[in-house]
Design a protein around this motif. Structure first.
Motif, mmCIF file in Angstrom:
data_model
loop_
_atom_site.group_PDB
_atom_site.id
_atom_site.type_symbol
_atom_site.label_atom_id
_atom_site.label_comp_id
_atom_site.label_asym_id
_atom_site.label_seq_id
_atom_site.Cartn_x
_atom_site.Cartn_y
_atom_site.Cartn_z
ATOM 1 N N ARG A 103 2.266 51.110 10.470
ATOM 2 C CA ARG A 103 0.915 51.308 9.959
ATOM 3 C C ARG A 103 0.864 52.632 9.207
ATOM 4 O O ARG A 103 1.637 53.564 9.494
ATOM 5 N N LEU A 104 -0.055 52.711 8.251
ATOM 6 C CA LEU A 104 -0.202 53.942 7.475
ATOM 7 C C LEU A 104 -0.794 55.039 8.355
ATOM 8 O O LEU A 104 -1.679 54.786 9.176
ATOM 9 N N ASP A 105 -0.302 56.254 8.148
ATOM 10 C CA ASP A 105 -0.893 57.438 8.760
ATOM 11 C C ASP A 105 -1.386 58.310 7.617
ATOM 12 O O ASP A 105 -0.676 59.194 7.135
ATOM 13 N N LEU A 150 -5.202 50.950 6.335
ATOM 14 C CA LEU A 150 -5.598 50.980 4.921
ATOM 15 C C LEU A 150 -6.944 51.680 4.735
ATOM 16 O O LEU A 150 -7.109 52.527 3.844
ATOM 17 N N GLU A 151 -7.911 51.308 5.557
ATOM 18 C CA GLU A 151 -9.253 51.886 5.425
ATOM 19 C C GLU A 151 -9.215 53.395 5.650
ATOM 20 O O GLU A 151 -9.824 54.162 4.891
ATOM 21 N N VAL A 179 4.795 51.848 -0.536
ATOM 22 C CA VAL A 179 4.583 50.501 -1.056
ATOM 23 C C VAL A 179 4.266 49.585 0.118
ATOM 24 O O VAL A 179 5.066 49.443 1.041
ATOM 25 N N VAL A 180 3.067 48.986 0.100
ATOM 26 C CA VAL A 180 2.641 48.086 1.169
ATOM 27 C C VAL A 180 2.934 46.652 0.731
ATOM 28 O O VAL A 180 2.442 46.192 -0.299
ATOM 29 N N ALA A 181 3.749 45.961 1.503
ATOM 30 C CA ALA A 181 4.133 44.581 1.179
ATOM 31 C C ALA A 181 4.197 43.766 2.465
ATOM 32 O O ALA A 181 5.241 43.221 2.829
ATOM 33 N N VAL A 182 3.047 43.674 3.129
ATOM 34 C CA VAL A 182 3.006 43.083 4.468
ATOM 35 C C VAL A 182 2.767 41.579 4.472
ATOM 36 O O VAL A 182 2.725 40.952 5.535
ATOM 37 N N GLY A 183 2.579 40.970 3.292
ATOM 38 C CA GLY A 183 2.499 39.520 3.209
ATOM 39 C C GLY A 183 1.226 38.928 3.789
ATOM 40 O O GLY A 183 0.198 39.594 3.927
ATOM 41 N N ALA A 184 1.311 37.649 4.144
ATOM 42 C CA ALA A 184 0.164 36.902 4.662
ATOM 43 C C ALA A 184 0.650 35.905 5.696
ATOM 44 O O ALA A 184 1.852 35.659 5.836
ATOM 45 N N ARG A 185 -0.301 35.315 6.399
ATOM 46 C CA ARG A 185 0.015 34.332 7.438
ATOM 47 C C ARG A 185 -0.905 33.134 7.262
ATOM 48 O O ARG A 185 -1.959 33.234 6.608
ATOM 49 N N ILE A 226 4.132 56.687 7.313
ATOM 50 C CA ILE A 226 4.008 55.445 8.060
ATOM 51 C C ILE A 226 4.480 55.708 9.479
ATOM 52 O O ILE A 226 5.540 56.306 9.697
ATOM 53 N N ILE A 227 3.678 55.274 10.450
ATOM 54 C CA ILE A 227 4.085 55.370 11.844
ATOM 55 C C ILE A 227 4.584 54.000 12.287
ATOM 56 O O ILE A 227 3.909 52.988 12.070
ATOM 57 N N VAL A 228 5.762 53.968 12.900
ATOM 58 C CA VAL A 228 6.383 52.711 13.295
ATOM 59 C C VAL A 228 6.551 52.665 14.799
ATOM 60 O O VAL A 228 7.110 53.583 15.408
#
Length: 477
Positions: free
Chosen positions: A130-132, A295-296, A158-164, A137-139
């Motif tokens: 997640r973004l910090d 993100l927010e 670069v955020v590329a987390v896709g979809a479900r 990024i904190i993993v």
């Protein structure tokens, strides 16, 4: 004497699908210090549970169709019965073996992509990220969330987390009878009666494939025809083929609920009708994996649907944060995700970059036959959004199509009125995904129909229909 060395640019990529993979690779090739964070494996859902396995399944379906239709070309299959007389054998599909093969292909593709990143010098961290803010990024690197963390500092993210798959409360998948497209690969036998809810690209592709594999298929479509939003002529061809092959297409119908029974499923429509089947595939769209990843807090703007807003170089509302793939508000195509990933890194590192022109993107629907499109659409021309002339050439007039026993399909060209510049096209044919490339090149390079017509094509070939159509649109000087 003191020397100062310029620090390498640090790039952190969250998500290892096509967009994240290409971003990481491009960054490493340009000399950046790159870290890729991925929770399930390089390639993401596109490789592991979506594009690679689904198109592998469709390849098996195509092979099944080819065997079934071989008799039309004079090829017949017989075995000897007990009396010595020839008996026509049935075509059987071992779905367990098929799924084992395609999941093996998916794993191998993921491993090959991982190895390529490692060779390029990319650091790969496995875990939930997640973004910090906008610079890290904190993993969570432990299976027990909240125990072990890795912090990845970055100049560019670069955020590329896709979809479900989207899940409806009235039709919750159980992984056995009610399924999303990611759960189909656990099936051991071909469903006797597969109900497909949703007639978009995913629903149409799987409905087409499982019909070929031997399932009875009922396709529930809420619109007038399958593939709403696609070229009307192309969708009509596909729906006619579906029905000719025995598929039941329920147009203007909407599923209110799907529930599991003792030995199958029951889908209830909003008009009260019920359809009983052995399995149900829910293909009602997807949801971006953007919730809860910071993100927010980082100030990144998202749409009402949760997709990240990006511009033509994949940049978000925060200058050093980019987004690629299905989590963005761009076209949900693997090819677009890959281009976004590369473009984002090129832009961030000051390399030459061409802003993405979505109108030039070619796309394909892997039904049988396939539908490939590029550029402006006929609907846009008819509505006056683009100025163009339209020419449609049925594929059945092509000599190669006759030799191959192809009955369905066409080539359609759109050319700018007056200049004859190719502005788009549609191809409905076997392997339309391969045939669309000349038109994509013509659109990208702004070639005229006369320039396309002057190119030599092999005789006989399906590609000959492209030059034939271009020749028919000759511009008289």
């Amino acid at each position: 004497m003191a020397y100062e060395f310029e620090r390498k640019q640090r790039i952190a990529v969250l998500g290892g699908g096509p967009g994240g993979y290409e971003a990481a690779l491009a960054g490493a090739q340009l000399g950046a210090d790159v870290t890729l964070v991925e929770r399930s494996g390089v390639g993401g859902s596109a490789v592991i549970t979506d594009v690679v396995p689904s198109k592998s399944l469709i390849a098996t379906a195509e092979a099944t169709n080819a065997l079934a239709e071989a008799a039309d070309l004079g090829v017949q299959f017989f075995s000897r019965g007990e009396t010595g007389k020839p008996v026509r054998p049935e075509i059987a599909v071992n779905l367990a073996a098929v799924n084992k093969r395609l999941m093996g292909l998916a794993r191998q593709q993921s491993e090959d992509m991982r190895a390529e990143l490692v060779r390029a010098g990319v650091r790969i961290v496995t875990g939930e990220g997640r973004l910090d803010g906008s610079s890290a990024i904190i993993v969570s690197t432990s299976k027990e969330a909240g125990t072990d963390f890795d912090r990845v500092e970055a100049d560019t993210i670069v955020v590329a987390v896709g979809a479900r798959p989207r899940v409806l409360p009235s039709a919750v998948p159980d992984g056995e009878r009610i399924l999303t497209w990611t759960q189909l690969y656990d099936l051991q036998t071909v469903p006797s009666h597969l109900i497909v809810v949703g007639s978009g690209v995913t629903g149409a592709e799987f409905a087409s494939a499982y019909t070929a594999l031997g399932s009875k298929v009922t396709l529930i479509s809420s619109r007038d025809q399958v593939l709403p939003g696609e070229d009307v002529d192309a969708a009509r061809v596909i729906e006619n083929v579906f029905k000719r092959n025995g598929m039941q297409v329920l147009s203007k119908s909407r599923a209110e609920s799907v529930v599991r029974t003792e030995d199958g499923v029951v889908a209830t429509l909003t008009d009260g009708r019920t359809i009983e089947g052995s399995h149900c595939l829910m293909a009602v769209g997807s949801v971006p994996n953007t919730a809860g990843i910071g993100l927010e807090e980082a100030g990144v703007q998202v749409t009402n649907s949760g997709n990240i807003r990006v511009n033509r170089v994949a940049r978000t509302s925060i200058p050093n944060i980019y987004a690629a793939g299905d989590c963005s508000d761009s076209l949900p195509l693997a090819s677009v995700a890959s281009m976004q990933g590369r473009t984002a890194v090129f832009h961030a590192m000051g390399d030459a970059v061409n802003p993405i022109e979505l109108r030039n993107v070619s796309s394909n629907i892997f039904t049988q036959p396939e539908i490939a499109t590029v550029g402006w659409s006929q609907k846009q021309i008819e509505e006056g959004i683009a100025q163009g002339d339209i020419y449609k050439l049925p594929l059945k007039s092509n000599p190669r199509a006759k030799m191959l026993g192809i009955r369905d399909g066409f080539v359609k060209l759109f050319a700018r009125t007056g200049s004859g510049t190719v502005i788009g096209g549609v191809i409905v044919a076997p392997r339309a995904s391969e045939l669309i490339f000349p038109l994509a090149l013509a659109v990208e390079q702004r070639l005229t129909v006369d320039q396309v017509a002057r190119a030599f094509t092999v005789y006989p070939s399906l590609s000959g229909s492209i030059t034939d159509a271009a020749r028919a649109m000759h511009i008289v000087l």
